[in-house]
Design a protein around this motif. Structure first.
Motif, mmCIF file in Angstrom:
data_model
loop_
_atom_site.group_PDB
_atom_site.id
_atom_site.type_symbol
_atom_site.label_atom_id
_atom_site.label_comp_id
_atom_site.label_asym_id
_atom_site.label_seq_id
_atom_site.Cartn_x
_atom_site.Cartn_y
_atom_site.Cartn_z
ATOM 1 N N LEU A 44 -43.971 54.961 33.824
ATOM 2 C CA LEU A 44 -42.685 54.878 33.132
ATOM 3 C C LEU A 44 -42.562 53.592 32.316
ATOM 4 N N VAL A 45 -43.215 52.525 32.776
ATOM 5 C CA VAL A 45 -43.184 51.256 32.044
ATOM 6 C C VAL A 45 -43.875 51.431 30.690
ATOM 7 N N TRP A 46 -45.024 52.104 30.696
ATOM 8 C CA TRP A 46 -45.737 52.372 29.453
ATOM 9 C C TRP A 46 -44.919 53.278 28.541
ATOM 10 N N ASN A 47 -44.305 54.304 29.116
ATOM 11 C CA ASN A 47 -43.480 55.210 28.320
ATOM 12 C C ASN A 47 -42.296 54.482 27.694
ATOM 13 N N LEU A 48 -41.742 53.528 28.427
ATOM 14 C CA LEU A 48 -40.622 52.754 27.892
ATOM 15 C C LEU A 48 -41.087 51.856 26.747
ATOM 16 N N TYR A 88 -38.706 61.512 25.077
ATOM 17 C CA TYR A 88 -39.734 62.138 25.901
ATOM 18 C C TYR A 88 -39.558 61.795 27.385
ATOM 19 N N ILE A 89 -39.044 60.593 27.667
ATOM 20 C CA ILE A 89 -38.927 60.143 29.056
ATOM 21 C C ILE A 89 -38.052 61.086 29.878
ATOM 22 N N ILE A 90 -37.127 61.775 29.223
ATOM 23 C CA ILE A 90 -36.297 62.746 29.940
ATOM 24 C C ILE A 90 -37.174 63.799 30.620
ATOM 25 N N THR A 91 -38.228 64.203 29.936
ATOM 26 C CA THR A 91 -39.088 65.257 30.488
ATOM 27 C C THR A 91 -39.927 64.751 31.657
ATOM 28 N N ALA A 113 -33.005 56.105 35.088
ATOM 29 C CA ALA A 113 -32.796 54.762 34.528
ATOM 30 C C ALA A 113 -33.669 54.557 33.292
ATOM 31 N N PHE A 114 -34.931 54.948 33.399
ATOM 32 C CA PHE A 114 -35.840 54.816 32.253
ATOM 33 C C PHE A 114 -35.466 55.791 31.137
ATOM 34 N N ALA A 115 -35.051 56.988 31.516
ATOM 35 C CA ALA A 115 -34.688 57.994 30.513
ATOM 36 C C ALA A 115 -33.458 57.563 29.720
ATOM 37 N N VAL A 116 -32.450 57.021 30.398
ATOM 38 C CA VAL A 116 -31.245 56.548 29.711
ATOM 39 C C VAL A 116 -31.592 55.417 28.752
ATOM 40 N N THR A 117 -32.468 54.511 29.189
ATOM 41 C CA THR A 117 -32.897 53.410 28.326
ATOM 42 C C THR A 117 -33.642 53.946 27.109
ATOM 43 N N GLY A 118 -34.525 54.921 27.332
ATOM 44 C CA GLY A 118 -35.246 55.532 26.226
ATOM 45 C C GLY A 118 -34.316 56.221 25.247
ATOM 46 N N MET A 119 -33.305 56.911 25.768
ATOM 47 C CA MET A 119 -32.338 57.575 24.899
ATOM 48 C C MET A 119 -31.516 56.566 24.108
#
Length: 221
Positions: A44-48, A88-91, A113-119
């Motif tokens: 998730l860190v890389w995805n962020l 993408y992090i949502i998925t 948490a990561f998905a909201v940040t990505g959005m």
């Protein structure tokens, strides 16, 4: 000069929010690693980080007043190629199927948490680029560009999640990507799930983007 100062001030507030959300996401992830002894969700860190790239590009463009058409076009294409990484992090909620029932709530919080940040990156980057497009192409043209970009992003998320393509593979294996895209476009019945995912995910992104945009406009007025 005053416009540049105001832009810098606005961007500093956005970056502060970004830092806060990122730190919180990492905090939740560290708690999960401590409690479970597993490093599974470190991806998730890389995805962020990938989600941050289009945000950084749009911020850069917002400060460039005299870019020629070719430079602007190239940078904008790079921005679009990386943009699907943000929503993408949502998925990544897909990974909940591997969670232990007792700790699934912790995994939901971590990914969310990561998905909201990505959005946040996605919507803020889209809002910045829409403002840039309005200045360059006019309000009417940008009105049509934004929905098209949202659909392309949704399709990009599908390519990433289900066909496992990465943004940089447009350089390493462009033919494979183009063949897959044309296959989906030319044979919609055979690729019903691709069209369904793209349509509903684009609707999801669009509804919340315009809500985000409306809220941002109220704060600015």
């Amino acid at each position: 000069m005053n416009n540049i100062k105001q832009l810098f001030f606005d961007q500093s507030k956005i970056f502060s929010t970004f830092i806060g959300l990122s730190v919180f996401s990492l905090f939740i992830l560290m708690i999960r690693m401590k409690l479970t002894g597993s490093y599974y969700y470190l991806f998730l860190v890389w995805n962020l980080f990938l989600a941050f790239i289009p945000f950084a590009i749009s911020t850069y463009l917002s400060f460039q007043q005299k870019l020629n058409t070719i430079s602007f076009s190239v940078i904008s294409i790079v921005w679009l190629l990386f943009l699907p990484n943000a929503p993408y992090i949502i998925t990544d909620l897909f990974h909940l199927q591997y969670s232990h029932p007792i700790r699934i709530w912790l995994d939901v919080l971590t990914i969310s948490a990561f998905a909201v940040t990505g959005m946040y990156f996605f919507y803020q980057s889209m809002l910045t680029m829409e403002t840039i497009f309005k200045k360059k192409f006019g309000k009417t043209t940008s009105t049509y560009i934004t929905p098209l970009l949202i659909v392309l992003v949704a399709f990009g998320v599908y390519l990433g999640r289900y066909l496992r393509f990465n943004s940089w593979e447009i350089l390493s294996q462009p033919l494979s990507i183009f063949e897959s895209c044309f296959e989906i476009i030319l044979k919609p019945k055979a690729h019903y799930n691709a069209w369904l995912f793209t349509s509903l995910f684009a609707l999801f992104l669009g509804v919340f983007y315009y809500a985000f945009k409306n809220n941002s406009n109220k704060k600015a007025s």
